[in-house]
Design a protein around this motif. Sequence first.
Motif, short mmCIF file in Angstrom:
data_model
loop_
_atom_site.label_atom_id
_atom_site.label_comp_id
_atom_site.label_asym_id
_atom_site.label_seq_id
_atom_site.Cartn_x
_atom_site.Cartn_y
_atom_site.Cartn_z
N ALA A 96 -10.30 -18.86 -3.41
CA ALA A 96 -11.76 -18.86 -3.20
C ALA A 96 -12.11 -17.76 -2.19
N THR A 137 -5.93 -14.42 8.22
CA THR A 137 -7.39 -14.34 8.10
C THR A 137 -8.03 -15.66 8.51
N ARG A 190 -4.50 -4.24 2.51
CA ARG A 190 -4.81 -4.76 3.84
C ARG A 190 -4.70 -3.70 4.93
N GLU A 245 12.99 -9.53 4.89
CA GLU A 245 13.82 -10.73 5.04
C GLU A 245 13.39 -11.49 6.29
N THR A 265 4.11 -15.84 14.38
CA THR A 265 5.41 -15.25 14.71
C THR A 265 5.48 -13.81 14.19
N ARG A 311 9.57 -10.45 0.27
CA ARG A 311 8.95 -11.47 1.12
C ARG A 311 8.57 -12.69 0.29
N ARG A 333 9.24 -21.45 8.84
CA ARG A 333 9.52 -20.81 7.56
C ARG A 333 10.83 -21.25 6.96
P1 AP5 Z 1 4.09 -12.37 8.66
O1 AP5 Z 1 3.36 -11.44 9.52
O2 AP5 Z 1 3.95 -13.83 8.89
O3 AP5 Z 1 3.75 -12.02 7.13
P2 AP5 Z 1 3.62 -12.94 5.81
O4 AP5 Z 1 3.98 -14.35 5.90
O5 AP5 Z 1 4.31 -12.13 4.78
O6 AP5 Z 1 2.14 -13.09 5.61
P3 AP5 Z 1 1.04 -11.99 5.71
O7 AP5 Z 1 0.70 -11.75 7.14
O8 AP5 Z 1 1.42 -10.81 4.87
O9 AP5 Z 1 -0.14 -12.70 4.94
P4 AP5 Z 1 -1.29 -13.69 5.45
O10 AP5 Z 1 -1.11 -14.98 4.75
O11 AP5 Z 1 -1.44 -13.70 6.93
O12 AP5 Z 1 -2.53 -12.94 4.77
P5 AP5 Z 1 -3.80 -12.22 5.41
O13 AP5 Z 1 -4.69 -13.22 6.06
O14 AP5 Z 1 -3.40 -11.04 6.21
O15 AP5 Z 1 5.64 -12.04 8.70
C1 AP5 Z 1 6.10 -10.70 8.58
C2 AP5 Z 1 7.61 -10.64 8.71
O16 AP5 Z 1 8.00 -11.08 10.02
C3 AP5 Z 1 8.39 -11.54 7.76
O17 AP5 Z 1 8.62 -10.90 6.52
C4 AP5 Z 1 9.69 -11.77 8.55
O18 AP5 Z 1 10.55 -10.65 8.48
C5 AP5 Z 1 9.18 -11.87 9.98
N1 AP5 Z 1 8.83 -13.26 10.38
C6 AP5 Z 1 7.60 -13.72 10.74
N2 AP5 Z 1 7.63 -15.04 11.02
C7 AP5 Z 1 8.91 -15.42 10.84
C8 AP5 Z 1 9.59 -16.67 10.95
N3 AP5 Z 1 8.93 -17.80 11.32
N4 AP5 Z 1 10.92 -16.71 10.68
C9 AP5 Z 1 11.60 -15.60 10.33
N5 AP5 Z 1 11.03 -14.39 10.18
C10 AP5 Z 1 9.70 -14.29 10.44
O19 AP5 Z 1 -4.53 -11.73 4.07
C11 AP5 Z 1 -4.01 -10.65 3.30
C12 AP5 Z 1 -5.16 -9.72 2.85
O20 AP5 Z 1 -5.98 -10.41 1.90
C13 AP5 Z 1 -6.08 -9.28 3.98
O21 AP5 Z 1 -6.43 -7.95 3.77
C14 AP5 Z 1 -7.32 -10.19 3.84
O22 AP5 Z 1 -8.50 -9.51 4.23
C15 AP5 Z 1 -7.32 -10.50 2.33
N6 AP5 Z 1 -7.76 -11.86 2.09
C16 AP5 Z 1 -7.41 -12.98 2.80
N7 AP5 Z 1 -7.99 -14.09 2.25
C17 AP5 Z 1 -8.69 -13.66 1.15
C18 AP5 Z 1 -9.50 -14.32 0.17
N8 AP5 Z 1 -9.70 -15.63 0.22
N9 AP5 Z 1 -10.04 -13.56 -0.79
C19 AP5 Z 1 -9.85 -12.20 -0.83
N10 AP5 Z 1 -9.10 -11.52 0.08
C20 AP5 Z 1 -8.53 -12.24 1.05
#
Ligand code: AP5
Length: 215
Positions: free
Chosen positions: A200, A15, A127, A57, A31, A172, A88
């Motif tokens: 926030a 986001t 989400r 994973e 990634t 995760r 990571r």
């Molecule tokens: P990845 O896609 O990176 O997922 P993640 O780290 O689990 O993080 P998310 O994308 O779920 O969360 P985010 O922090 O981006 O939150 P968002 O902004 O969407 O990785 C997925 C998979 O790929 C991993 O499990 C692994 O298997 C693999 N992978 C990826 N990179 C890797 C690496 N480097 N090495 C090895 N494997 C890898 O926000 C979430 C929700 O909350 C949204 O709906 C948003 O609208 C809401 N929101 C956001 N901020 C706020 C706020 N301040 N208040 C209220 N709501 C909010």
Amino acid sequence: MNIILLGPPGAGKGTQAQRLVEHHGMRQLSTGDMLRAAVKAGTPVGLEAKAVMERGELVSDEIVSKLIDAELTAMGDSVGAIFDGYPRTEAQAHSLDEILAGHGRSLDYVIELEVDEDALVERITGRFTCAACGEGYHDVFKQPRVPGVCDKCGSTEFKRRPDDNEDTVRTRMAEYRAKTAPILPVYEARGIVRRVDGMADIAEVTGAIEAILAG
Ligand code: AP5
Ligand code: MG
Ligand code: ZN
């Protein structure tokens, strides 16, 4: 400017990266997004990553570091980079140093989004994203302005991630605690870690990050 957004699943990395791209012309290097594109396209990387991601994973260090290096090469060395979901592991952090040096870049900040883990499951299970442009939304926290229509591109198709169920989210989070949180001290020692309150409002978090970038 080269920054890492660090935080557990659902912390708001994607986001905030999207907002920084819009306001500052930086590039988001996620990634997770790259791997999801590879899965969709059915490339060899995608075939290897699919089941691993569905379990919550981590995909191999070698695969993700290659993706990052290729993306930096493609985007040219003058555009600012926001690393979202990378590095990571300690091995990835080490690779990133080498990759950045190879592109004449260096890290400015590691911004840790501090969040309350209990809120993350709700954030993640609510989400969804625009199927056409990838804009992120949430059932409770960020609905499109016109219901069912993407604010950004007008598409009416949305999608949810296969790893956004409660079981996978727990895995995760465990992976984050075990493998990713331990890389923070490396950056602490360099004096480049900055913390923001990820609980926030979305816009307030952006403001806090922008204040850091402005020095
Ligand atoms: P990845 O896609 O990176 O997922 P993640 O780290 O689990 O993080 P998310 O994308 O779920 O969360 P985010 O922090 O981006 O939150 P968002 O902004 O969407 O990785 C997925 C998979 O790929 C991993 O499990 C692994 O298997 C693999 N992978 C990826 N990179 C890797 C690496 N480097 N090495 C090895 N494997 C890898 O926000 C979430 C929700 O909350 C949204 O709906 C948003 O609208 C809401 N929101 C956001 N901020 C706020 C706020 N301040 N208040 C209220 N709501 C909010
Ligand atoms: Mg994300
Ligand atoms: Zn859209």
